[in-house]
Design an enzyme around this catalytic site. Structure first.
Site, PDB file in Angstrom:
ATOM      1  N   CYS A 175      22.097  48.138  55.121  1.00 55.34           N
ATOM      2  CA  CYS A 175      22.814  47.085  54.416  1.00 55.34           C
ATOM      3  C   CYS A 175      22.828  45.862  55.323  1.00 55.34           C
ATOM      4  O   CYS A 175      23.294  45.937  56.460  1.00 55.34           O
ATOM      5  CB  CYS A 175      24.239  47.564  54.113  1.00 55.34           C
ATOM      6  SG  CYS A 175      25.263  46.292  53.345  1.00 55.34           S
TER       7      CYS A 175
ATOM      8  N   SER B 232      22.293  42.211  45.870  1.00 52.20           N
ATOM      9  CA  SER B 232      23.579  42.143  45.174  1.00 52.20           C
ATOM     10  C   SER B 232      24.049  40.694  45.121  1.00 52.20           C
ATOM     11  O   SER B 232      24.051  39.993  46.126  1.00 52.20           O
ATOM     12  CB  SER B 232      24.604  43.002  45.916  1.00 52.20           C
ATOM     13  OG  SER B 232      25.868  42.919  45.304  1.00 52.20           O
TER      14      SER B 232
ATOM     15  N   CYS C  54      31.893  45.218  53.633  1.00 50.37           N
ATOM     16  CA  CYS C  54      31.628  43.813  53.814  1.00 50.37           C
ATOM     17  C   CYS C  54      32.615  42.990  54.670  1.00 50.37           C
ATOM     18  O   CYS C  54      33.712  42.671  54.228  1.00 50.37           O
ATOM     19  CB  CYS C  54      31.615  43.279  52.385  1.00 50.37           C
ATOM     20  SG  CYS C  54      30.880  41.741  52.135  1.00 50.37           S
TER      21      CYS C  54
ATOM     22  N   GLU D 242      27.522  41.404  60.460  1.00 49.51           N
ATOM     23  CA  GLU D 242      27.482  42.865  60.512  1.00 49.51           C
ATOM     24  C   GLU D 242      26.284  43.400  59.737  1.00 49.51           C
ATOM     25  O   GLU D 242      25.830  42.777  58.796  1.00 49.51           O
ATOM     26  CB  GLU D 242      28.730  43.434  59.830  1.00 49.51           C
ATOM     27  CG  GLU D 242      29.996  42.826  60.350  1.00 49.51           C
ATOM     28  CD  GLU D 242      31.206  43.235  59.533  1.00 49.51           C
ATOM     29  OE1 GLU D 242      31.071  44.061  58.618  1.00 49.51           O
ATOM     30  OE2 GLU D 242      32.278  42.708  59.830  1.00 49.51           O
TER      31      GLU D 242
ATOM     32  N   LEU E 120      30.476  42.092  38.975  1.00 46.90           N
ATOM     33  CA  LEU E 120      31.195  41.582  37.806  1.00 46.90           C
ATOM     34  C   LEU E 120      32.709  41.549  38.055  1.00 46.90           C
ATOM     35  O   LEU E 120      33.351  40.510  37.923  1.00 46.90           O
ATOM     36  CB  LEU E 120      30.851  42.467  36.600  1.00 46.90           C
ATOM     37  CG  LEU E 120      31.142  41.933  35.217  1.00 46.90           C
ATOM     38  CD1 LEU E 120      30.467  40.595  34.967  1.00 46.90           C
ATOM     39  CD2 LEU E 120      30.690  42.952  34.162  1.00 46.90           C
ATOM     40  N   HIS E 121      33.274  42.677  38.361  1.00 46.03           N
ATOM     41  CA  HIS E 121      34.685  42.816  38.773  1.00 46.03           C
ATOM     42  C   HIS E 121      35.750  42.510  37.723  1.00 46.03           C
ATOM     43  O   HIS E 121      36.948  42.690  37.991  1.00 46.03           O
ATOM     44  CB  HIS E 121      35.012  41.996  40.029  1.00 46.03           C
ATOM     45  CG  HIS E 121      34.073  42.200  41.177  1.00 46.03           C
ATOM     46  ND1 HIS E 121      33.376  43.372  41.385  1.00 46.03           N
ATOM     47  CD2 HIS E 121      33.708  41.365  42.196  1.00 46.03           C
ATOM     48  CE1 HIS E 121      32.630  43.247  42.476  1.00 46.03           C
ATOM     49  NE2 HIS E 121      32.815  42.052  42.978  1.00 46.03           N
TER      50      HIS E 121
ATOM     51  N   CYS F 216      35.599  35.410  46.810  1.00 41.58           N
ATOM     52  CA  CYS F 216      36.194  36.558  46.112  1.00 41.58           C
ATOM     53  C   CYS F 216      37.491  36.928  46.852  1.00 41.58           C
ATOM     54  O   CYS F 216      37.465  37.143  48.072  1.00 41.58           O
ATOM     55  CB  CYS F 216      35.220  37.740  46.091  1.00 41.58           C
ATOM     56  SG  CYS F 216      33.661  37.324  45.288  1.00 41.58           S
TER      57      CYS F 216
ATOM     58  N   CYS G 106      31.017  33.634  53.884  1.00 43.95           N
ATOM     59  CA  CYS G 106      30.577  33.530  52.500  1.00 43.95           C
ATOM     60  C   CYS G 106      31.378  32.429  51.815  1.00 43.95           C
ATOM     61  O   CYS G 106      32.553  32.238  52.108  1.00 43.95           O
ATOM     62  CB  CYS G 106      30.801  34.856  51.774  1.00 43.95           C
ATOM     63  SG  CYS G 106      30.145  34.881  50.086  1.00 43.95           S
TER      64      CYS G 106
ATOM     65  N   CYS H 133      37.858  40.058  49.333  1.00 50.75           N
ATOM     66  CA  CYS H 133      36.771  40.367  50.267  1.00 50.75           C
ATOM     67  C   CYS H 133      37.029  39.764  51.643  1.00 50.75           C
ATOM     68  O   CYS H 133      37.428  38.600  51.762  1.00 50.75           O
ATOM     69  CB  CYS H 133      35.453  39.847  49.692  1.00 50.75           C
ATOM     70  SG  CYS H 133      34.059  40.042  50.812  1.00 50.75           S
TER      71      CYS H 133
HETATM   72  N1  SAH Z   1      27.845  38.294  47.647  1.00 49.77           N
HETATM   73  C1  SAH Z   1      27.200  39.427  47.092  1.00 49.77           C
HETATM   74  C2  SAH Z   1      26.857  40.504  48.096  1.00 49.77           C
HETATM   75  C3  SAH Z   1      27.875  40.886  49.156  1.00 49.77           C
HETATM   76  S1  SAH Z   1      29.237  41.901  48.704  1.00 49.77           S
HETATM   77  C4  SAH Z   1      28.008  39.996  45.933  1.00 49.77           C
HETATM   78  O1  SAH Z   1      29.041  39.420  45.620  1.00 49.77           O
HETATM   79  O2  SAH Z   1      27.566  40.933  45.307  1.00 49.77           O
HETATM   80  C5  SAH Z   1      28.594  43.446  48.164  1.00 49.77           C
HETATM   81  C6  SAH Z   1      29.559  44.179  47.262  1.00 49.77           C
HETATM   82  O3  SAH Z   1      30.685  44.688  48.008  1.00 49.77           O
HETATM   83  C7  SAH Z   1      30.151  43.282  46.181  1.00 49.77           C
HETATM   84  O4  SAH Z   1      30.150  43.935  44.936  1.00 49.77           O
HETATM   85  C8  SAH Z   1      31.562  43.056  46.704  1.00 49.77           C
HETATM   86  O5  SAH Z   1      32.421  42.685  45.673  1.00 49.77           O
HETATM   87  C9  SAH Z   1      31.882  44.402  47.324  1.00 49.77           C
HETATM   88  N2  SAH Z   1      33.023  44.383  48.256  1.00 49.77           N
HETATM   89  C10 SAH Z   1      33.375  43.406  49.123  1.00 49.77           C
HETATM   90  N3  SAH Z   1      34.490  43.734  49.789  1.00 49.77           N
HETATM   91  C11 SAH Z   1      34.866  44.949  49.350  1.00 49.77           C
HETATM   92  C12 SAH Z   1      35.963  45.842  49.658  1.00 49.77           C
HETATM   93  N4  SAH Z   1      36.881  45.513  50.560  1.00 49.77           N
HETATM   94  N5  SAH Z   1      36.032  47.020  48.995  1.00 49.77           N
HETATM   95  C13 SAH Z   1      35.081  47.362  48.090  1.00 49.77           C
HETATM   96  N6  SAH Z   1      34.031  46.576  47.768  1.00 49.77           N
HETATM   97  C14 SAH Z   1      33.925  45.369  48.374  1.00 49.77           C
END
Ligand code: SAH
Length: 358
Positions: A103, A191, A333, A90, A215-216, A114, A110, A117
């Site tokens: 984007c 990112s 994402c 996408e 970071l999360h 996470c 991936c 995600c």
């Molecule tokens: N792998 C990289 C880039 C892709 S994700 C990374 O981890 O940064 C880009 C951002 O979108 C990341 O911060 C990810 O945690 C966030 N993201 C992914 N899914 C999401 C969702 N369902 N709601 C909000 N943010 C999300």
């Protein structure tokens, strides 16, 4: 057939020379693709017909099929693309005032895992090529009106960009060239989940890309749960790599924090985050979770969001909430890909689907 976008300008010149053709044709071809938004060699009317025919016989400019094209009321447009091997990714165009941000994805799926995600639910299938990364930019460039110009790139689509740097960097380099898309490093954000060796590689290259670290969580115990690769990395190593990046290129880092209801949104998490970021020149981007069908994670309540943000702001952390664009078209994402079942015969139909968002 070769993907033309996989060739650098120098490689295109070499191909021309090998075929007994003048090198200046390369610049003409580039101009058609990047400036005039051409999608076929037939449009390149100032090239001799026999050269056009040779190009058609040897190269494809675009190799993907558009499986879906969604348009939200806020102007956000999202493409679901399928490559010749049947894999899908996408990419998104976001309109905000005069800004046109795209984007883009760097991998099919991936590997970072996470838990919240949508992109990584089935793991990673493969890296995208440089040409496939550039193709997303050019297709998004083409869906704009002729008055519009792309201004920013965020590498925040599917995949972990720092796990595919070798293919991403030439694509960003081309995007930054005046005879490319003219989007300089200062307008490009990469990112990452936080991979210190690759972060150090970017630091050493003295690029002026903006780096955002996902970071999360404010401690390793919680981050190990939310971002499983953290078990082999750990927050201190990421922060040290982030500090080296800042020390060397002077660009303020952004930390991203997806706020997950009742998981990482409690006051003690905010307070711990304050301690972690103390003394660092950083921006904290808080992103309320965009719920993914089939996953148990929740968007935090407004009250929890406010409480979390207030603690950080009162402690002097530079914090902002990232407003969600195009969430009604599954713009987070990896979500659009999951909402389209993959056909078994890999034949993709083009569906242009304007979407009401209210
Ligand atoms: N792998 C990289 C880039 C892709 S994700 C990374 O981890 O940064 C880009 C951002 O979108 C990341 O911060 C990810 O945690 C966030 N993201 C992914 N899914 C999401 C969702 N369902 N709601 C909000 N943010 C999300």
């Amino acid at each position: 057939m070769r993907h033309l976008l996989d060739l650098s300008l120098a490689e295109l010149r070499t191909w021309l020379a090998d075929n007994g053709l003048p090198a200046y044709r390369a610049a003409q071809i580039q101009k058609w693709i990047y400036e005039k938004r051409a999608a076929s060699f037939d449009e390149m009317t100032d090239l001799p017909r026999d050269l056009r025919e040779r190009l058609v016989g040897e190269f494809q400019i675009f190799t993907s099929t558009t499986v879906a094209h969604k348009i939200a009321d806020d102007g956000t447009e999202k493409l679901l693309l399928q490559w010749p091997d049947g894999q899908r990714i996408e990419c998104v165009l976001i309109r905000e005032g005069k800004r046109r941000t795209i984007c883009i994805s760097t991998q099919v799926g991936c590997a970072m895992g996470c838990v919240f995600c949508a992109s990584g639910l089935d793991g990673v299938a493969r890296n995208l090529t440089t040409g496939e990364i550039l193709e997303q930019m050019l297709l998004l460039n083409r869906i704009q009106s002729t008055e519009e110009r792309l201004s920013n790139i965020v590498v925040m689509g599917m995949g972990e960009p720092l796990a595919n740097l070798d293919r991403l960097l030439p694509a960003l380099d081309q995007a930054g060239r005046p005879d490319g898309l003219g989007i300089g490093g200062r307008h490009i954000t990469i990112s990452t989940v936080g991979l210190p060796p690759a972060m150090d590689r970017l630091t050493a290259m003295k690029t002026n890309y903006h780096l955002a670290v996902s970071l999360h969580a404010p401690n390793d115990e919680l981050r190990n749960q939310i971002v499983p690769v953290n078990k082999n990395i750990r927050i201190p190593a990421i922060l040290e790599a982030a500090d080296r990046f800042f020390a060397d290129n002077g660009r303020r880092l952004t930390f991203e924090y997806v706020l997950l209801g009742e998981l990482n949104d409690r006051p003690e998490h905010a307070r711990e985050l304050v301690e972690l970021l103390r003394g660092r020149t950083a921006l904290l981007n808080v992103i309320p979770y965009n719920a993914v069908a089939g996953l148990p994670y929740k968007t935090p309540s407004h009250k929890a969001q406010e409480r979390f943000l207030n603690i950080l702001a009162e402690a002097g952390v530079n914090v902002q909430v990232r407003t969600r664009k195009g969430d009604k078209i599954d713009a987070a994402c990896g979500q659009l890909r999951r909402s389209f079942p993959q056909p078994t015969d890999a034949s993709a139909a083009v569906t242009i689907e304007p979407l009401a968002t209210n």
